[in-house]
Design a protein around this motif. Structure first.
Motif, mmCIF file in Angstrom:
data_model
loop_
_atom_site.group_PDB
_atom_site.id
_atom_site.type_symbol
_atom_site.label_atom_id
_atom_site.label_comp_id
_atom_site.label_asym_id
_atom_site.label_seq_id
_atom_site.Cartn_x
_atom_site.Cartn_y
_atom_site.Cartn_z
ATOM 1 N N GLU A 19 -9.673 -1.579 -3.248
ATOM 2 C CA GLU A 19 -9.269 -0.189 -2.977
ATOM 3 C C GLU A 19 -8.281 -0.158 -1.801
ATOM 4 O O GLU A 19 -7.331 0.631 -1.797
ATOM 5 N N ALA A 20 -8.497 -1.045 -0.812
ATOM 6 C CA ALA A 20 -7.569 -1.108 0.323
ATOM 7 C C ALA A 20 -6.191 -1.573 -0.144
ATOM 8 O O ALA A 20 -5.152 -1.060 0.287
ATOM 9 N N GLU A 21 -6.191 -2.565 -1.056
ATOM 10 C CA GLU A 21 -4.909 -3.032 -1.600
ATOM 11 C C GLU A 21 -4.214 -1.920 -2.381
ATOM 12 O O GLU A 21 -2.990 -1.803 -2.359
ATOM 13 N N ASP A 22 -5.016 -1.107 -3.039
ATOM 14 C CA ASP A 22 -4.437 0.006 -3.789
ATOM 15 C C ASP A 22 -3.759 0.995 -2.838
ATOM 16 O O ASP A 22 -2.684 1.529 -3.143
ATOM 17 N N ASP A 23 -4.367 1.220 -1.681
ATOM 18 C CA ASP A 23 -3.738 2.088 -0.670
ATOM 19 C C ASP A 23 -2.411 1.486 -0.199
ATOM 20 O O ASP A 23 -1.430 2.206 0.009
ATOM 21 N N GLU A 24 -2.416 0.156 -0.044
ATOM 22 C CA GLU A 24 -1.182 -0.522 0.386
ATOM 23 C C GLU A 24 -0.083 -0.321 -0.673
ATOM 24 O O GLU A 24 1.082 -0.059 -0.344
ATOM 25 N N MET A 25 -0.469 -0.457 -1.931
ATOM 26 C CA MET A 25 0.488 -0.245 -3.025
ATOM 27 C C MET A 25 1.075 1.161 -2.956
ATOM 28 O O MET A 25 2.281 1.368 -3.139
ATOM 29 N N ASP A 26 0.223 2.104 -2.667
ATOM 30 C CA ASP A 26 0.642 3.495 -2.588
ATOM 31 C C ASP A 26 1.687 3.670 -1.477
ATOM 32 O O ASP A 26 2.713 4.333 -1.668
ATOM 33 N N LEU A 27 1.425 3.034 -0.319
ATOM 34 C CA LEU A 27 2.375 3.104 0.795
ATOM 35 C C LEU A 27 3.712 2.474 0.418
ATOM 36 O O LEU A 27 4.779 2.995 0.743
ATOM 37 N N LEU A 28 3.645 1.339 -0.279
ATOM 38 C CA LEU A 28 4.877 0.662 -0.692
ATOM 39 C C LEU A 28 5.691 1.536 -1.636
ATOM 40 O O LEU A 28 6.909 1.634 -1.532
ATOM 41 N N ARG A 29 4.998 2.194 -2.555
ATOM 42 C CA ARG A 29 5.732 3.066 -3.470
ATOM 43 C C ARG A 29 6.368 4.222 -2.698
ATOM 44 O O ARG A 29 7.501 4.611 -2.969
ATOM 45 N N LYS A 30 5.650 4.743 -1.717
ATOM 46 C CA LYS A 30 6.223 5.836 -0.912
ATOM 47 C C LYS A 30 7.461 5.348 -0.155
ATOM 48 O O LYS A 30 8.458 6.065 -0.078
ATOM 49 N N ASP A 31 7.383 4.145 0.428
ATOM 50 C CA ASP A 31 8.549 3.523 1.082
ATOM 51 C C ASP A 31 9.753 3.492 0.156
ATOM 52 O O ASP A 31 10.867 3.846 0.537
ATOM 53 N N LEU A 32 9.488 3.010 -1.042
ATOM 54 C CA LEU A 32 10.539 2.855 -2.039
ATOM 55 C C LEU A 32 11.204 4.199 -2.321
ATOM 56 O O LEU A 32 12.424 4.319 -2.340
ATOM 57 N N PHE A 33 10.385 5.227 -2.515
ATOM 58 C CA PHE A 33 10.928 6.542 -2.833
ATOM 59 C C PHE A 33 11.669 7.129 -1.641
ATOM 60 O O PHE A 33 12.701 7.774 -1.801
ATOM 61 N N ARG A 34 11.132 6.896 -0.434
ATOM 62 C CA ARG A 34 11.804 7.409 0.749
ATOM 63 C C ARG A 34 13.200 6.812 0.830
ATOM 64 O O ARG A 34 14.167 7.499 1.113
#
Lengths: 213, 213
Positions: free
Chosen positions: B151-166
């Motif tokens: 679940e922690a890795e999933d949160d990390e994935m979420d942050l990475l996707r947000k980075d990408l979109f930003r």
């Protein structure tokens, strides 16, 4: 005892058909929220998804209970397994409607979709709706002949998505990057909704004919 | 007879674990094809997906056969049902790798991803890989404690996707619409690969604890 069992099997089919109705409303509402930039409808789709989840989970529990207590064989077993898959499809279609509603919400008070693409998005939503309706009839009546129509609708969805991409990647696109990204993701979401309808239909075809398409 | 049945149950778990290895390779290869603009690797991922499909279908058939012939109850029944769901997750992860490879192929001989975003995509691929590995260990050892890590890795994935979109929605984005659309879709594909790993893990947690997370 066996009569009751068959009643329960039939009730599960009825529940599946009811759920397709719920999901069709979610798709239609999300599309309305998107094109009319209606925040209230967007919120209702987002909030309503927990009802879709709860409803699918209730049917799932009843299906698992029948599997565990009645130990069905042959066609009945395959039908219950197919039901579990179809419930997962319905849940995903609900999630995808939420994704559409969230894009709608993020761009308020504007519509996330440029005006000239509204007809294409409306067509995608209409094809998705018709595909879920076809899937529902296939589930209800085991009308396998209707599956060919669904595949044709899936081809139509594919063409619509290609139209959408051609427009946003063309020289005349002057809305910038953000709407392009939204429209690309929206195209993907509607296409996936259609895919899940096709997947439901294929489960029924497999049940009836034993053939994976 | 019962011994043979338990051997078959164990063999299905082994098959699931093997399949996670196949899918991890598909994700890694698709990422390599994407970032190195390597057409040959892209083709091998696209062609290789039918092997993933066939392998999952073989395990599916064996699972259905066990369900039909052994009429398992309680935990065994739930395990076999969970297996069918996990096979669907694995098949989707394979499909998503193909989507990545197809974007790679479409932009040859260039990479579809602007250079400065390569590290973000590499991180997303690494997190996806680690998530599938975690899911695989959870399946193999029923190591439910590991689910929290996932679940922690999933949160990390979420942050990475947000980075990408930003990055692609920021003012400094000067690659135009087409790469933006590609990168947005790629972000979505890696995120969905991670989601399916989480979904596999949750199935095991449910099996072991009876709790839906």
């Amino acid at each position: 005892m066996r009569d009751q069992y068959y009643e329960q099997l039939d009730a599960i089919v009825d529940d599946l058909v009811d759920l397709t109705g719920t999901v069709r409303r979610a798709v239609a509402d999300a599309t309305k929220a998107l094109l009319e930039a209606d925040g209230q409808i967007a919120e209702s789709v987002i909030a309503g998804d927990k009802d879709v989840d709860e409803a699918t989970e209730t049917v799932e529990e009843r299906t698992l209970l029948l599997l565990a207590t009645q130990q069905p064989v042959a066609t009945d077993l395959r039908q219950l397994i197919a039901t579990l898959r179809m419930l997962a499809d319905l849940q995903r279609m609900g999630d995808l409607s939420v994704h559409v509603a969230k894009i709608a919400r993020r761009r308020m008070p504007e519509s996330a979709v440029p005006e000239h693409l509204h007809p294409t998005i409306l067509s995608m939503a209409a094809v998705a709706d018709s595909m879920i309706d076809s899937a529902s009839r296939i589930v209800a009546n085991r009308d396998v002949a209707k599956a060919a129509q669904l595949e044709a609708e899936d081809d139509e969805m594919d063409l619509l998505r290609k139209d959408l991409f051609r427009s946003l990647l063309g020289d005349s696109w002057d809305y910038g990057v953000e709407p392009a990204v939204d429209v690309a993701l929206l195209g993907r979401y509607y296409e996936r909704i259609g895919d899940h309808a096709v997947s439901m239909a294929r489960r029924v075809v497999y049940l009836v004919t034993g053939q994976l398409t």
